[in-house]
Each structure stands twice: as C-alpha cells, then as structure tokens.
Design an enzyme around this catalytic site. Sequence first.
Site, PDB file in Angstrom:
ATOM      1  N   ASP A  10       0.857  -1.189   0.000  1.00  0.00           N
ATOM      2  CA  ASP A  10       0.000   0.000   0.000  1.00  0.00           C
ATOM      3  C   ASP A  10       0.890   1.235   0.000  1.00  0.00           C
ATOM      4  O   ASP A  10       2.089   1.156   0.305  1.00  0.00           O
ATOM      5  CB  ASP A  10      -0.908   0.017   1.233  1.00  0.00           C
ATOM      6  CG  ASP A  10      -1.893   1.190   1.192  1.00  0.00           C
ATOM      7  OD1 ASP A  10      -2.675   1.273   0.232  1.00  0.00           O
ATOM      8  OD2 ASP A  10      -1.854   2.051   2.094  1.00  0.00           O
ATOM      9  N   CYS A  73      -3.703  -1.149  -2.260  1.00  0.00           N
ATOM     10  CA  CYS A  73      -4.047   0.258  -2.521  1.00  0.00           C
ATOM     11  C   CYS A  73      -5.010   0.372  -3.704  1.00  0.00           C
ATOM     12  O   CYS A  73      -4.713  -0.116  -4.801  1.00  0.00           O
ATOM     13  CB  CYS A  73      -2.741   0.996  -2.838  1.00  0.00           C
ATOM     14  SG  CYS A  73      -2.933   2.726  -3.205  1.00  0.00           S
ATOM     15  N   GLU A 160      -2.912   9.684   7.787  1.00  0.00           N
ATOM     16  CA  GLU A 160      -1.441   9.580   7.838  1.00  0.00           C
ATOM     17  C   GLU A 160      -0.860  10.520   8.908  1.00  0.00           C
ATOM     18  O   GLU A 160       0.187  10.248   9.471  1.00  0.00           O
ATOM     19  CB  GLU A 160      -0.825   9.898   6.463  1.00  0.00           C
ATOM     20  CG  GLU A 160      -1.081   8.835   5.400  1.00  0.00           C
ATOM     21  CD  GLU A 160      -0.280   7.534   5.581  1.00  0.00           C
ATOM     22  OE1 GLU A 160       0.855   7.589   6.073  1.00  0.00           O
ATOM     23  OE2 GLU A 160      -0.819   6.465   5.233  1.00  0.00           O
ATOM     24  N   THR A 195      -7.915   2.330   1.093  1.00  0.00           N
ATOM     25  CA  THR A 195      -7.557   1.519   2.264  1.00  0.00           C
ATOM     26  C   THR A 195      -7.575   2.301   3.572  1.00  0.00           C
ATOM     27  O   THR A 195      -7.728   1.722   4.636  1.00  0.00           O
ATOM     28  CB  THR A 195      -6.144   0.944   2.082  1.00  0.00           C
ATOM     29  OG1 THR A 195      -5.262   2.032   1.779  1.00  0.00           O
ATOM     30  CG2 THR A 195      -6.102  -0.072   0.982  1.00  0.00           C
ATOM     31  N   HIS A 196      -7.386   3.598   3.482  1.00  0.00           N
ATOM     32  CA  HIS A 196      -7.350   4.407   4.707  1.00  0.00           C
ATOM     33  C   HIS A 196      -8.747   4.652   5.298  1.00  0.00           C
ATOM     34  O   HIS A 196      -8.864   4.928   6.489  1.00  0.00           O
ATOM     35  CB  HIS A 196      -6.731   5.782   4.422  1.00  0.00           C
ATOM     36  CG  HIS A 196      -5.261   5.740   4.136  1.00  0.00           C
ATOM     37  ND1 HIS A 196      -4.728   5.097   3.042  1.00  0.00           N
ATOM     38  CD2 HIS A 196      -4.215   6.274   4.803  1.00  0.00           C
ATOM     39  CE1 HIS A 196      -3.413   5.241   3.044  1.00  0.00           C
ATOM     40  NE2 HIS A 196      -3.077   5.948   4.103  1.00  0.00           N
TER      41      HIS A 196
HETATM   42  N1  DGL Z   1      -4.076   3.699  -0.007  1.00  0.00           N
HETATM   43  C1  DGL Z   1      -4.538   4.401  -1.160  1.00  0.00           C
HETATM   44  C2  DGL Z   1      -5.837   3.825  -1.709  1.00  0.00           C
HETATM   45  O1  DGL Z   1      -6.320   2.800  -1.257  1.00  0.00           O
HETATM   46  C3  DGL Z   1      -4.671   5.872  -1.015  1.00  0.00           C
HETATM   47  C4  DGL Z   1      -3.671   6.585  -0.212  1.00  0.00           C
HETATM   48  C5  DGL Z   1      -2.835   7.565  -0.974  1.00  0.00           C
HETATM   49  O2  DGL Z   1      -3.361   8.557  -1.540  1.00  0.00           O
HETATM   50  O3  DGL Z   1      -1.663   7.307  -0.994  1.00  0.00           O
HETATM   51  O4  DGL Z   1      -6.367   4.395  -2.626  1.00  0.00           O
END
Ligand code: DGL
Length: 210
Positions: A10, A73, A160, A195-196
């Site tokens: 990710d 991700c 984050e 994912t976040h």
């Molecule tokens: N983890 C990414 C997703 O699932 C988004 C995070 C980012 O913008 O880096 O889309």
Amino acid sequence: MKRTPIGVFDSGYGGLTVLKALEKALPEFDFLYLGDNARTPYGTRSFDVVYEYTLQAVKYLFSQNCPLVIIACNTASAKALRNIQQLDLPKIAPENRVLGVIRPSVEKVAEITKNGQVGVLGTVGTVTSDSYPIELEKWSNGRVKSTVQEACPMWVPIVENNEIETEGAEFFIKKNIQNILRKNKNLDTLVLGCTHYPLLNKIIQKYVPK
Ligand code: DGL
C-alpha cells in the site's frame, strides 16, 4: 507449515486494514507488508508516477520471495495493476501473480446492493480513473444500475497525520458524505474505495443514513 509470504503493498498505513482481513481469512500464510510512507500519498499523483512506484514495490516484494503480491491500494490498483499484469509480469516473473482490490470489492458490492444505487468514495486518482464505475458495470451482472463517485482528497492526510479525532476530520468527512448523498440520495451501498477510509468509519457512520 508456513509457506513463502504473500506480499501486501500500500502507499502507506492504510493497507494494514487489508492485511488484517487477509490474516484473518488466511491464517495459514505468512505475510510481508510494504507501505510506501516515504512517498505517500499516491492519490494525487499522475498515472505514470503511481505505475512506476507500484512496479518498484512489486519488484521489491518479488525479491523478498513473495510469489503473490496483493496491491491493497485502490489508487495503485486503478492506475498500475493492469499494466503490471499485462506488460511487466510476463517479462519479469511470469510464474508470479499480482492482484488488486477493486475487482473483489466490485463482486462484493454486487452481492450486497439491493437497489443497485452505489456510491464510491476514493482518492482523486481512483475517482478520475473511473475504475469502479467501469468494473461495476462489467462485473455486477447488471445488479448495479447507477454509480456516483466523490473524491475525498483530505481523508488520507487526516489518517497519515493521525488527525482522526479532530474537528478538521469531522468537517471534511461530513462535507464529502453530504456531497455524495446529494449526487444520489437513494444510495444503499457506499464503497470505502481507499484503504485508509475504514479507519474513519466511526465518523463516516455518523453522517450516512441507517
Ligand atoms: N491507499 C490508497 C488507496 O487505497 C490511497 C492513499 C494515498 O493517496 O496514498 O487508494
């Protein structure tokens, strides 16, 4: 006996939500998690950059003996997965596999929705790629009738930077949820297409109808 690890990638911490689910579903496997915290966020980066970074990550996990890599991700799944599967894998490791998260999410949505009115929350990259509407149209067996999307560019930095329990988080989450409900007030399924976002679920739940 444990086998060679499954690689999970990710852009940062968010994919730990996917790792947790994978560990629960596949307790007999080992996992190796790679989060690219040094270069997060991916959501606002160009197609080429996300592709380049994701390919680097996949190659690294292959070098660590992972025959299967899950791109946890959504942004990288939307922007890099197809190229990696079709162009790179046959050259660099034809016996290995790389999978993403959009297709399985789409299959789950098709199973869950009752009225076929679906909303997708995601990064700018995921939303502008139109991957979810395209895949929902293709793989839901006609069960999904309409898909609306909302980009939530502030949500990843909130996670984050560990700003989840703040007024700022509340403000942006409320605003984006209201926006997507304005686009279609009959949504019965809302995809947390990043994912976040599950880490923000407590606040999200406050602003969506039951
Ligand atoms: N983890 C990414 C997703 O699932 C988004 C995070 C980012 O913008 O880096 O889309």
